[in-house]
Design a protein around this motif. Structure first.
Motif, short mmCIF file in Angstrom:
data_model
loop_
_atom_site.label_atom_id
_atom_site.label_comp_id
_atom_site.label_asym_id
_atom_site.label_seq_id
_atom_site.Cartn_x
_atom_site.Cartn_y
_atom_site.Cartn_z
N GLU A 244 37.94 69.48 25.36
CA GLU A 244 38.79 68.89 25.14
C GLU A 244 39.67 67.59 25.89
O GLU A 244 39.35 67.21 26.90
CB GLU A 244 39.70 70.04 25.34
N GLU A 245 40.44 66.31 25.53
CA GLU A 245 40.45 66.00 26.00
C GLU A 245 42.37 64.92 25.30
O GLU A 245 41.95 65.15 23.97
CB GLU A 245 39.80 64.21 25.58
N SER A 246 42.77 64.70 26.14
CA SER A 246 44.10 64.93 25.99
C SER A 246 44.79 65.95 24.91
O SER A 246 45.67 64.96 23.82
CB SER A 246 44.23 62.95 25.41
N GLY A 247 44.45 66.90 25.13
CA GLY A 247 44.68 67.83 24.27
C GLY A 247 44.12 68.34 22.91
O GLY A 247 44.46 68.91 21.66
N LYS A 248 42.72 67.07 22.73
CA LYS A 248 42.42 67.27 21.34
C LYS A 248 40.82 67.99 21.75
O LYS A 248 40.10 67.66 22.47
CB LYS A 248 41.87 66.00 20.82
N ARG B 130 30.66 60.62 27.73
CA ARG B 130 31.85 60.87 28.03
C ARG B 130 31.97 60.47 29.53
O ARG B 130 33.10 59.51 29.72
CB ARG B 130 32.14 62.28 28.35
N SER B 131 30.67 60.34 30.03
CA SER B 131 30.98 59.95 31.34
C SER B 131 30.52 57.92 30.73
O SER B 131 31.30 57.62 32.17
CB SER B 131 29.66 60.45 32.69
#
Length: 183
Positions: free
Chosen positions: A41-45, A178-179
């Motif tokens: 998850e990133e920023s709630g998504k 992601r990295s």
């Protein structure tokens, strides 16, 4: 007759309700991240799962293995084509040409096989370190990041053999990308 019915009902209750709830409860208690699909998850998504590959079509990202099921986790598997199948030959030729266009300077014989073949499930999120390294010049050009920085990132994201002896070193494409976005 009633004895058989009671046995069926007891087994239905035990195997159909009690056992699944107990296993699910134990999994959520002992390893909640894995029990819930290892979601990222990133920023709630939800961006993806560590366990299921996904398509990265933008040239600024590392691409993963091909998937004949378009990474649809609802129906894993792949076409069971023989090496002599014309459809497989056409798809492979198209994938080679697309890769060569996206990665100028790479020779056809240098493309790692895992970038041209499905995994058994069609969902594999990993590629070989070599498959990631061959994409470095393209990504360096697209992002303006030095190639050495990208090679170091690949090395950091490379997972070793399981228990030191099983499988091959591999790179999770989602985690690598992601990295890359964090750079």
């Amino acid at each position: 007759m009633f004895k058989n019915l009671r046995i069926v009902l007891v087994l239905l209750f035990a195997c159909g309700l009690v056992y699944p709830l107990a296993v699910n409860g134990a999994a959520n208690l002992l390893m909640p991240e894995k029990a819930n699909g290892s979601l990222i998850e990133e920023s709630g998504k939800v961006r993806g799962s560590e366990l299921i590959g996904q398509a990265f079509n933008e040239p600024k990202y590392f691409s993963g293995r091909v998937s004949s099921i378009k990474y649809d986790g609802a129906g894993s598997g792949s076409n069971n084509y023989a090496a002599s199948n014309e459809e497989l030959a056409k798809r492979t030729k198209d994938d080679i040409n697309a890769f060569l266009v996206a990665n100028p300077g790479v020779k056809k014989e240098d493309i790692p096989a895992d970038l041209l073949t499905n995994s058994g499930s069609g969902l594999d999120p990993h590629i070989s370190p070599l498959a990631a390294l061959i994409q470095v010049p393209r990504i360096s050009k697209e992002r303006g990041i030095q190639e050495e920085v990208l090679r170091k990132l690949i090395k950091e994201q490379t997972e070793g053999r399981q228990l030191g002896i099983f499988g091959e070193p591999r790179v999770n494409v989602l985690m690598l990308n992601r990295s890359l976005d964090e750079k």
